[in-house]
Write a protein that holds these residues in place. Structure first.
Motif, short mmCIF file in Angstrom:
data_model
loop_
_atom_site.label_atom_id
_atom_site.label_comp_id
_atom_site.label_asym_id
_atom_site.label_seq_id
_atom_site.Cartn_x
_atom_site.Cartn_y
_atom_site.Cartn_z
N THR A 297 -12.40 7.43 0.55
CA THR A 297 -13.78 7.78 0.89
C THR A 297 -14.75 7.32 -0.22
OG1 THR A 297 -12.96 9.65 2.14
CG2 THR A 297 -15.29 9.70 1.56
N VAL A 298 -14.35 7.54 -1.46
CA VAL A 298 -15.20 7.07 -2.57
C VAL A 298 -15.26 5.54 -2.55
CG1 VAL A 298 -15.53 7.07 -5.08
CG2 VAL A 298 -14.61 9.10 -3.96
N LYS A 299 -14.14 4.91 -2.22
CA LYS A 299 -14.11 3.45 -2.12
C LYS A 299 -15.11 2.98 -1.05
CE LYS A 299 -12.00 -0.71 -2.45
NZ LYS A 299 -12.02 -1.58 -3.61
N ARG A 300 -15.15 3.68 0.07
CA ARG A 300 -16.07 3.27 1.14
C ARG A 300 -17.52 3.35 0.64
NH1 ARG A 300 -15.43 6.82 6.14
NH2 ARG A 300 -16.65 8.24 4.85
N ARG A 301 -17.80 4.37 -0.16
CA ARG A 301 -19.16 4.54 -0.65
C ARG A 301 -19.55 3.44 -1.64
NH1 ARG A 301 -21.90 9.41 -4.08
NH2 ARG A 301 -23.94 8.42 -4.11
N ASN B 8 0.80 -1.23 0.00
CA ASN B 8 0.00 0.00 0.00
C ASN B 8 0.84 1.29 0.00
OD1 ASN B 8 -1.72 2.10 2.00
ND2 ASN B 8 -2.82 1.23 0.28
N ASP B 9 2.04 1.26 0.58
CA ASP B 9 2.79 2.51 0.73
C ASP B 9 3.06 3.22 -0.60
OD1 ASP B 9 2.70 2.23 3.42
OD2 ASP B 9 4.80 1.63 3.67
N ASN C 251 -4.35 -1.54 -4.59
CA ASN C 251 -5.54 -1.43 -3.74
C ASN C 251 -5.56 -0.19 -2.85
OD1 ASN C 251 -7.19 -2.97 -1.06
ND2 ASN C 251 -8.11 -2.66 -3.06
N ILE C 252 -6.77 0.37 -2.77
CA ILE C 252 -7.06 1.49 -1.88
C ILE C 252 -8.14 0.98 -0.92
CG2 ILE C 252 -7.96 3.86 -1.76
CD1 ILE C 252 -7.04 4.07 -4.78
N PRO C 253 -7.78 0.51 0.27
CA PRO C 253 -8.81 0.02 1.17
C PRO C 253 -9.78 1.14 1.54
CG PRO C 253 -6.62 -0.62 1.92
CD PRO C 253 -6.44 0.38 0.82
N PRO C 254 -11.06 0.79 1.82
CA PRO C 254 -12.06 1.82 2.15
C PRO C 254 -11.65 2.61 3.39
CG PRO C 254 -13.05 -0.38 2.04
CD PRO C 254 -11.59 -0.56 1.85
N ALA C 255 -11.98 3.91 3.39
CA ALA C 255 -11.64 4.75 4.53
C ALA C 255 -12.37 4.23 5.75
CB ALA C 255 -12.05 6.19 4.25
#
Ligand code: FAD
Length: 466
Positions: free
Chosen positions: A446-450, A430-431, A462-466
């Protein structure tokens, strides 16, 4: 056509019965072919590969995977060097059979299916004298390239591919289908413009096209200089490029002249510093614009000529067929400093195999005028996206090309801008992903969480959800 239900094992019989395209599982004829990706260093064993025939198949795959607790990977062109189109034990949502396009010369747009390669889109648009800003080769998938950024010959003049992505149909993690555009799900469109496959499965892309050259005929091609001239060529190029009209772009690389026609026999196998130019402006102005390029230095070989954009785009495809071993590492560069050139001279002189190479692609002009927060693609500072690629057909050389790429990358790190183009990364955690999205990372999470709160789409940078 549905796969015969008895060709696959439970629970995939149920999926096969629901799809128009075939489902291929371990033990089926064609399984090894279906799990192979462009980079032969990747050897993963998915639970099944679903060759989707339409959007309904994609929806069925998403629902099936959720119901059975399976992870999914998504395959567009299958060109990702990290092999993110496939994953062990996953259901591969394989879109590679979906390759149609619909071009509208009147509205200057093209709609592309998610399994298209850029050769499909170039073919559709160049016939009308237009092109979508894409990459430097035609064989890469539209989907992965467009979702990660899209850096190519037209970026200086017309921006990145993401800057020309107008709309996308997306199957979300809950199996619903939405359209992301500038008037619907705008946050999703913002995220798709560089955020990769994190937000759903794109089943249709709509791009803006631009008129190029004389009815699609551009003036371009490579100029090769002796590797001993690399320091002088790199200094000249870094000073010249920002001053050139945006109709002219060129990437620079260190490489070995390929061992076959059209290269003269006496040059084959020789190490070189090359610049591949592409001029897309009016031809009557070409001589003036290209004069500084044509008059510099003592090239070994200069191949700048009028050609269809499709020919320039596909010029290197045959040199880099699927099935080679690839390991690459990337940086963004704000400048090509003298100290960085010393590093290039050292490692460029040690290219470990004939196909191993270093390229730097300009990310300036129109691409750098887009504000850094206007799309997910954050690196808009001007300069170059650099990639060091260790490549060879022989798996026995995989360790050697990997070590060279890592050492070269490490040595360049002090001269780089931080972060790298996500489409030029391996699976590095992720870094580096966070570093590459810079100030846009939190908004992406944040968009991922939505849209994907459970991180269902996680076989990607990967961008894990906020
Ligand atoms: C030889 C070569 C040349 C290249 N040249 C350039 C270049 O000039 N410019 C440039 O910008 N890049 C270039 N690239 C990098 C390229 O952009 C990436 O490799 C990109 O991932 C390829 O896209 P794909 O569809 O073929 O990838 P795939 O391997 O199919 O997928 C890559 C990623 O995208 C996701 N994905 C694929 N399809 C979808 C979809 N429909 N919906 C949601 N997610 C999806 C996948 O899940 C995966 O995470 C090059 C790569 C290679 C190997």
């Amino acid at each position: 056509m549905s796969a015969p239900a008895e060709a696959v094992t439970a629970p995939f019989r149920e999926l096969a019965a629901a799809l128009r395209g075939p489902v291929i599982t371990a033990g089926d004829p064609g399984y090894d072919e279906a799990r192979a990706v462009y980079n032969a260093m990747i050897d993963r064993h998915p639970a099944a590969v679903a060759r989707c025939a339409d959007t309904a198949d994609v929806v069925a795959c998403v629902r099936f995977a959720r119901a059975h607790g399976l992870s999914v990977s998504v395959r567009g062109g299958g060109h990702n060097a990290a092999g993110l189109a496939v994953a062990d034990d996953a259901l591969v949502i394989d879109l590679s059979g979906l390759r149609s396009t619909t071009v509208s010369p009147r509205s200057r747009t093209v709609r592309a299916d998610p399994g298209c390669t850029w050769s499909d889109v170039d073919h559709a648009t160049v016939a009308f004298g237009m092109a979508v800003p894409c990459g430097f080769v035609a064989s890469t998938g539209v989907a992965g390239l467009a979702l990660g950024g899209g850096i190519g010959y037209l970026s200086r003049r017309f921006g990145l591919t993401v800057d020309n992505l107008l709309a996308a149909d997306v199957v979300l993690a809950d199996g619903t289908l939405v359209t992301a555009s500038e008037t619907e799900h705008e946050d999703l469109l913002w995220a798709l413009r560089g955020g990769g496959g994190n937000f759903g499965v794109v089943t249709s892309f709509t791009f803006r096209c631009h008129d190029i050259g004389e009815h699609g005929t551009v003036i371009g091609g490579p100029v090769f200089y002796d590797i001993a001239d690399a320091p002088a060529v790199m200094r000249w190029y870094r000073d010249l490029l920002p001053s050139l009209p945006e109709e002219l772009s060129g990437w620079i690389g260190l490489l070995t002249i390929p061992p076959g026609p059209p290269f003269p026999e006496e040059l084959q196998g020789r190490r070189a510093c090359a610049i591949v130019w592409c001029y897309t402006g009016p031809h009557e102005a070409a001589d003036g614009v290209l004069e500084p390029v044509r008059s510099f230095g003592s090239p070994l070989l200069a191949g700048i000529a009028p050609m269809p954009f499709t020919a320039l785009q596909s010029a290197f495809d045959a040199l880099l067929p699927a099935g080679l071993q690839w390991y690459w590492k990337a940086h963004f560069f704000r400048e090509i400093s003298d100290a960085a050139i010393d590093v290039h001279v050292k490692y460029g002189g040690q290219l470990p195999t004939a196909l191993s190479t270093m390229h730097m692609y300009p990310v300036d002009g129109a691409a750098s005028r887009v504000p850094a927060d206007a799309t997910a693609f954050a690196y808009r500072d001007g300069g170059w996206a650099g990639v060091i690629a260790g490549i060879d057909p022989d798996p026995a050389n995989a360790g050697r090309v990997t070590a060279w790429a890592k050492d070269y990358w490490q040595a360049l790190a002090p001269h780089a801008a931080g972060g790298a183009y996500v489409n030029f990364m391996m699976d590095e955690g992720n870094d580096p992903v966070r570093a590459s999205y810079r100030g846009n990372y939190d908004r992406l999470a944040t968009v991922k969480r939505r849209y994907d709160p459970d991180n269902f789409f996680r076989v990607n940078q990967n961008i894990p959800p906020a």
